[in-house]
Motif scaffolding. Sequence first.
Motif, PDB file in Angstrom:
ATOM      1  N   MET A   1       0.838  -1.207   0.000  1.00 38.27           N
ATOM      2  CA  MET A   1       0.000   0.000   0.000  1.00 38.27           C
ATOM      3  C   MET A   1       0.871   1.254   0.000  1.00 38.27           C
ATOM      4  SD  MET A   1      -2.979  -1.118   2.663  1.00 38.27           S
ATOM      5  CE  MET A   1      -4.004   0.344   2.538  1.00 38.27           C
TER       6      MET A   1
ATOM      7  N   HIS B   1      -4.552  -4.808   0.917  1.00 39.75           N
ATOM      8  CA  HIS B   1      -4.936  -3.397   0.755  1.00 39.75           C
ATOM      9  C   HIS B   1      -6.004  -2.946   1.740  1.00 39.75           C
ATOM     10  CE1 HIS B   1      -2.506  -2.831  -2.830  1.00 39.75           C
ATOM     11  NE2 HIS B   1      -2.870  -4.052  -3.165  1.00 39.75           N
TER      12      HIS B   1
ATOM     13  N   GLU C   1      -3.094  -0.400   6.484  1.00 39.61           N
ATOM     14  CA  GLU C   1      -1.759   0.058   6.091  1.00 39.61           C
ATOM     15  C   GLU C   1      -0.780  -0.063   7.257  1.00 39.61           C
ATOM     16  OE1 GLU C   1      -2.188   4.071   4.649  1.00 39.61           O
ATOM     17  OE2 GLU C   1      -3.718   4.557   6.128  1.00 39.61           O
TER      18      GLU C   1
END
Lengths: 272, 548
Positions: free
Chosen positions: B303, B421, B424
């Motif tokens: 990410m 995803h 993070e």
Amino acid sequence: MIRAGRLNWLEIVGGTIALSLVVVALFAPVIAPHDPTRAVAQTFGDPGPPSLAFPCGTDQLGRDVLSRLIYGARVSLIVGLSAMAVAMTVGVAAGLCAGFFGGWTEMVLMRLTDVMLTLPGLLLAMAFVAILRPSLLTILLVISLVSWTGVARVVRAETLSMTNRDFVLAARALGASAGRLMIRHVMPNIMPTVVVMAALSTSGTLLLDAGLSFLGLGVPPPTPSWGRMVEESQIYFRTAPWLAFFPGLAILYAVLGFNLLGYGFLRRRNPQ
Amino acid sequence: MRGALRTVLFAAFAGALALTIGGCRADLPADSFPSGAAVLRLALADDVPTLDPAAGYDAASWEFEQVLYDTLVRYAADSNELRPDLALSWGISPDATVFTFHLRHDASFTNGRQVTSADVRYSIERVINPKTRSQGVQYFLPLLGAADFAAGRTPHARGIETPDPYTIIFRLDKPDPIFLHKLAMPFAAAVPKEVVERWGEDFARHAVGSGPFMLKQWLSGQRLILVKNPHYFLSGLPKLDAVVALIGVNEELQWLKFEAGEIDISSIPPAEFTYVMKTPRLKALTIHHVTAVTSYLGMNCQMPPFNDVRVRQAFNYAVNKPKLVAILNGRGVVARGVLPPGMPGYDPDISGYAYDPAKARRLLEEAGVRAGFAPVVWLTSDPTMLVLGQSIQQDLALVGINLVLKPVAWGPLLDAVREPHTAELFLLGWGADFPDPQNFLEVLFSKEQWGANNDTFYYDPKVQELLTEASVVADPKRRYELYQQIQQIIVNDAPWVFLYHPVAYVIRQPWVHGIRLHPLRPARLDYIYVTARGAEGEQTSGETNQTR
């Protein structure tokens, strides 16, 4: 009727407290000795006791408790006052319409109010905050959502007692529209009640905000809030009681202030 | 084993702090033991998840499972050395694919039946059987024919042979130098088939094993009582007559009960820790060790901007780790790499990342991360975690990053880090299941573990190649060299902010002895003993009872 005249002692004390809070909140960056989110003392994991340098001590992250209290007033007042304003607006509108129009309008609005009143406020607020993400705006809206019902009921009752008074009937006979009747003739006469309700409900919204913060559902860190400060200090209750004592005192001070103000207004209206 | 970052890691007392402050609902059934019985009184925050060895995969379950059941081999009380348990001796083929065990003749289940090689085979096949839905299945799939057995094509796994009641042979499809350690996990514990089949899913409530203790009573949310197994094969063990564990007692309440002399061993709440350490009388009663756990701030390497190694290194320089340890009252050791101290392959010379906000700012600038970047960190809503999260938030604010905390429950946190995803940043910890670097480096950083334990979605072709090479090397020296090489690459790539290795502390009453903390496992209850604590029935703890 709103009468001018000498302030009673309740209004003086309550007003002073409320005003002091507003001043502290407005000028927090000037008044606060330190940044409330930064570590200013090396008291990591071992809260520091009150001292000359830090009158309210420092917490387990080395932050100055006094500065956090001062900044905490901002969140509390913003949430408390705005939630009160929204709740009053919604409550007054609903109460006025219900009382003035009667019939189906009253039926629908008042049953909705009853349903909302059956749900415990804090639980409802917790459920909403858990579904939506906690932020200043959601907290504010959720608190208003659970606070308008009481206002609506009182305003409806007051409105009912007004609609058959001579001056309202006279205005109606002269062809005043419903809107004009409500705004120009009924509203001014229920304002004293509304003002009392506003002051009293501010202390309610303040407490609700502190309660949500205490349960970890308030405004997210690093923004300091009194409720969260009490919550985070819980585990230090025996070893560093001042950590929970000062934010607790702040909540007490604010709630007391708005309550006194509310009762002061009430006494002005009903001097007996 | 997955674990949240926690200060207290004497595994018995781990587990999320209960929200229920209700506390002790059940009083100790003091009258149910004869006077003079050696009873150890414990308190747990949360109920024990299970006592079925095929199901338990957490410290709380393992603490009790490891004394209710026996495995072929087990660890010494306070080291990672393997000792005989059900097996008296064993042999390993030079290529580490064939493992032969010779069982003792005097082991029996507490229902009176002897433990044989068939029981060991049944127990492991039960874990492999998909109907059992055991998380331990991964450790036994390398057995020859395990897949066929799992699919129901064969009545037994081909790789497990039982030539006679006291011999069992395991054959693997490829070399596994650490298979012995897998057999020391409670998943491989011997259970009696007839009892398991009688109770089915409910076996955990009617646990029968061959260990030093047996289950007397387990009232959900109230208490768990184990009593001595009089027919246990090792003479002199267990040293206690019974263990009574109160359930639903949070950390603070445990401390109050400890001070009142109502429980014998307690964890130490953060707020009391400094006081305990400043009081010589109490400090002398504490026991501590560095756990084989690494706590970390994971960064999802897929990410943006965390796909840029400079950003990940910047975060490592920006977080003040000694401050985190200070907040934990010193109950931690700053981590410089993936492996905890005491783990084979641990490299004391690894440099890691020192606290250097200036360098962090420079790296962020180079990577084009602008001030005001506000990443979200997922963490559990445990109070300790929230304080640590706020400390990291403070540090990152100094380099222009406005970290947002997202406290969630344990389940959603694990779900989020398994989803690509999604998270993070996240605060997690990993504790070794067995003493081998493979258990950290391969489990957490190989591509096969994407969506499972590789929560950072880290991938490096060189690391991948070395991991494959190292996993089958039987020579420890060569093996650990390879893993040190892998660790160095991972430290340079910085998929984690390496935070700290927790130090676990417990405190005992003066009359409790023989607590030996193990680097990986909960302390074994069978070595603990108690001496007279004054007049029977008197529940005060003498001098530890003083209040401030």
